[in-house]
Design a protein around this motif. Structure first.
Motif, PDB file in Angstrom:
ATOM      1  N   UNK A 393      31.236 -27.857 -11.091  1.00  0.00           N
ATOM      2  CA  UNK A 393      30.237 -26.973 -10.498  1.00  0.00           C
ATOM      3  C   UNK A 393      28.955 -27.750 -10.247  1.00  0.00           C
ATOM      4  N   UNK A 394      28.378 -27.601  -9.055  1.00  0.00           N
ATOM      5  CA  UNK A 394      27.142 -28.289  -8.707  1.00  0.00           C
ATOM      6  C   UNK A 394      25.967 -27.338  -8.505  1.00  0.00           C
ATOM      7  N   UNK A 395      26.229 -26.111  -8.069  1.00  0.00           N
ATOM      8  CA  UNK A 395      25.110 -25.201  -7.841  1.00  0.00           C
ATOM      9  C   UNK A 395      25.571 -23.833  -7.390  1.00  0.00           C
ATOM     10  N   UNK A 396      24.710 -22.844  -7.610  1.00  0.00           N
ATOM     11  CA  UNK A 396      24.990 -21.461  -7.215  1.00  0.00           C
ATOM     12  C   UNK A 396      23.696 -20.833  -6.705  1.00  0.00           C
ATOM     13  N   UNK A 397      23.815 -20.071  -5.625  1.00  0.00           N
ATOM     14  CA  UNK A 397      22.695 -19.295  -5.091  1.00  0.00           C
ATOM     15  C   UNK A 397      23.163 -17.857  -4.895  1.00  0.00           C
ATOM     16  N   UNK A 398      22.296 -16.915  -5.245  1.00  0.00           N
ATOM     17  CA  UNK A 398      22.658 -15.493  -5.169  1.00  0.00           C
ATOM     18  C   UNK A 398      21.518 -14.728  -4.517  1.00  0.00           C
ATOM     19  N   UNK A 399      21.851 -13.894  -3.551  1.00  0.00           N
ATOM     20  CA  UNK A 399      20.883 -12.986  -2.931  1.00  0.00           C
ATOM     21  C   UNK A 399      21.519 -11.603  -2.909  1.00  0.00           C
ATOM     22  N   UNK A 400      20.823 -10.606  -3.437  1.00  0.00           N
ATOM     23  CA  UNK A 400      21.385  -9.262  -3.460  1.00  0.00           C
ATOM     24  C   UNK A 400      20.397  -8.257  -3.994  1.00  0.00           C
ATOM     25  N   UNK A 401      20.896  -7.079  -4.292  1.00  0.00           N
ATOM     26  CA  UNK A 401      20.044  -6.002  -4.803  1.00  0.00           C
ATOM     27  C   UNK A 401      20.160  -5.940  -6.326  1.00  0.00           C
ATOM     28  N   UNK A 402      19.885  -4.795  -6.897  1.00  0.00           N
ATOM     29  CA  UNK A 402      19.835  -4.666  -8.347  1.00  0.00           C
ATOM     30  C   UNK A 402      21.082  -5.238  -9.021  1.00  0.00           C
ATOM     31  N   UNK A 403      20.848  -6.061 -10.039  1.00  0.00           N
ATOM     32  CA  UNK A 403      21.955  -6.643 -10.782  1.00  0.00           C
ATOM     33  C   UNK A 403      22.408  -7.996 -10.282  1.00  0.00           C
ATOM     34  N   UNK A 404      21.755  -8.512  -9.225  1.00  0.00           N
ATOM     35  CA  UNK A 404      22.198  -9.781  -8.643  1.00  0.00           C
ATOM     36  C   UNK A 404      21.616 -10.994  -9.366  1.00  0.00           C
ATOM     37  N   UNK A 405      20.306 -11.013  -9.561  1.00  0.00           N
ATOM     38  CA  UNK A 405      19.624 -12.246  -9.959  1.00  0.00           C
ATOM     39  C   UNK A 405      20.094 -12.803 -11.294  1.00  0.00           C
ATOM     40  N   UNK A 406      20.181 -11.970 -12.317  1.00  0.00           N
ATOM     41  CA  UNK A 406      20.487 -12.498 -13.641  1.00  0.00           C
ATOM     42  C   UNK A 406      21.926 -12.980 -13.773  1.00  0.00           C
ATOM     43  N   UNK A 407      22.762 -12.694 -12.793  1.00  0.00           N
ATOM     44  CA  UNK A 407      24.110 -13.258 -12.821  1.00  0.00           C
ATOM     45  C   UNK A 407      24.084 -14.775 -12.700  1.00  0.00           C
ATOM     46  N   UNK A 408      22.987 -15.312 -12.206  1.00  0.00           N
ATOM     47  CA  UNK A 408      22.889 -16.758 -12.075  1.00  0.00           C
ATOM     48  C   UNK A 408      22.951 -17.431 -13.441  1.00  0.00           C
ATOM     49  N   UNK A 409      22.644 -16.689 -14.509  1.00  0.00           N
ATOM     50  CA  UNK A 409      22.697 -17.280 -15.847  1.00  0.00           C
ATOM     51  C   UNK A 409      24.106 -17.724 -16.222  1.00  0.00           C
ATOM     52  N   UNK A 410      25.123 -17.029 -15.699  1.00  0.00           N
ATOM     53  CA  UNK A 410      26.502 -17.463 -15.938  1.00  0.00           C
ATOM     54  C   UNK A 410      26.677 -18.878 -15.417  1.00  0.00           C
TER      55      UNK A 410
END
Length: 457
Positions: A393-410
């Motif tokens: 894994x090299x990187x992840x980007x997430x754009x969305x509504x409620x509940x999206x941002x903190x998924x980046x912690x995974x």
């Protein structure tokens, strides 16, 4: 014999270091003197946009510990006192009392440099006019709020579309301003790849924020009263009653540079794993004035975040106090929002991967924050980068509504552990329809990335 620790900077890194050192050593062993040129100590600069926007009702809510509270804990914190020089061979610093105008030298046995960062402020005509504001400290935030209270018009221009820019755009929109963002890039949020930044652009347009790409600001125009009236680019003029500079920050290392201390490519101080300044036995540095190791690329990187600053301070304080701690590095995790749109990234962008010579595959998936049939399920886009040969894994980007941002912690944990995207597909994440689909969006992306790695051979 009592030693003296001098700390330059009274915010996150500096006062965390001072507080941790005080826990380990009492006043009879270690005298601690800290200098802060501003009016506030130990505060959350990250909360300033939400204070300006009215989500945080009072300045005091952003202050974790006042100067008086620090003094009660045995730290001699001297406010409105600016350090003007560091004499490394002489082990002393020169200070200026900003109220009285007097100067003095203070000796040290150990020194912590936590001078933070300063907003980028290009040398353009009119850039220092009344009504033009950078936003980095509580003093800056207070000055902006005072300016907004005095402003009759309701037109705001934000220069720059990074984290600070989009957060300040939201704050001003919430205060009833007509907001225009001017930025130099192809899309807002240059910390994302352009295809993901396009999603942010589209969402801001939907919120009524005017976003102008490829806009190079040439000057700030002023009225007869000397106050800002417009921002000019090479192609147009944009009326403004207030201007906020959101072009990012640079490390405040002018003192360190003058003292001959080692700086990196981005101008930040260079330290070892114990946060000791390289080549120095009794000087440490932390917070927004340092560069740190990127665990994914293996290179030094400038990532000014309060989370890092507090960790740096804990590490420094432990080592100054006779204990032992290290700061191994970062993977570059950051989250933000503009109104109800959540934005997150960790690891490398495509540009970053190319710069360090990595070959990679990318995948982008569309999913929802909850099971599709559960009320309130919101759309989410996840982009994932994986190393072409190994599947790392090299990187992840997430754009969305409620509940999206903190998924980046995974993804942040997976990056720190050096996991492959295939290994990620087996992660035992929590599931229930109100919280996620049966396959979490990050795992859906990992499955697709695994297939892309295999297809790429």
């Amino acid at each position: 014999m009592t030693e003296r620790l001098v700390v330059i900077g009274g915010d996150a890194a500096g006062m965390s270091a001072a507080s941790q050192a005080r826990r380990l050593k009492g006043p009879e062993e270690l005298e601690i003197v800290a200098f802060e040129r501003g009016h506030f100590s130990s505060y959350s600069a990250c909360g300033i946009p939400y204070w300006v926007g009215g989500d945080v009702s009072a300045l005091d809510e952003l202050i974790a510990r006042s100067p008086g509270e620090h003094r009660e804990r045995g730290i001699d914190l001297r406010m409105r006192t600016e350090v003007t020089a560091i004499d490394v061979p002489g082990q002393r610093v020169r200070t200026r009392d900003l109220e009285a105008g007097t100067e003095a030298w203070t000796g040290f046995d150990k020194l912590v440099i936590a001078t933070g960062a300063r907003p980028k402020r290009p040398a353009l005509p009119g850039i220092d006019a009344p009504g033009v504001h950078g936003v980095q400290t509580l003093d800056d935030g207070k000055a902006l709020l005072d300016s907004l209270d005095r402003t009759q018009g309701r037109r705001a221009v934000v220069v720059g579309a990074g984290y600070i820019g989009v957060e300040m755009a939201e704050a001003l929109l919430g205060r009833g301003y007509e907001v225009t963002i001017l930025h130099r890039g192809e899309q807002p949020m240059a910390t994302l790849d352009p295809d993901m930044g396009r999603l942010v652009h589209r969402a801001m347009d939907g919120l009524g924020i005017t976003t102008v790409a490829s806009a190079e600001v040439t000057k700030v125009l002023t009225g007869e009263d000397g106050r800002v009236r417009a921002v000019a680019t090479e192609d147009a003029e944009y009326p403004a009653d207030v201007v906020v500079l959101g072009m990012g920050v640079v490390p405040e290392t002018s003192l360190a540079r003058a003292a001959g201390l080692p700086l990196g490519a981005r101008g930040g101080l260079l330290t070892d794993l114990a946060m000791r300044v390289r080549g120095q036995g009794n000087i440490w540095a932390g917070g927004d004035c340092v560069e740190v190791l990127d665990l994914v690329s293996g290179r030094e990187r400038y990532v000014p975040l309060g989370t890092h600053a507090n960790k740096h301070g804990q590490v420094i304080g432990a080592n100054v106090g006779g204990d032992y701690a290290t700061f191994p590095g970062v993977v570059g995790t950051a989250v933000s929002k503009v109104c109800d749109l959540e934005i997150a990234r960790t690891g490398l962008r495509e540009k970053d991967a190319r710069e360090v010579g990595l070959r990679y595959v990318t995948v982008t998936i569309e999913s929802t924050s909850r099971a599709g049939y559960y009320p309130g399920a919101a759309p989410m886009t996840v982009k994932m980068l994986a190393e072409r040969r190994t599947g790392r894994l090299l990187g992840v980007q997430i754009v969305g509504r409620e509940g999206a941002a903190k998924r980046v912690d995974i993804a942040a944990v997976a990056l720190t552990a050096g996991m492959t995207v295939e290994a990620m597909t087996a992660l035992d994440l929590g599931y229930a329809p109100p919280f996620s689909p049966v396959w979490d969006p990050v795992l859906v992306a990992a499955r697709k990335a695994t297939a892309a790695v295999r297809a790429a051979g």
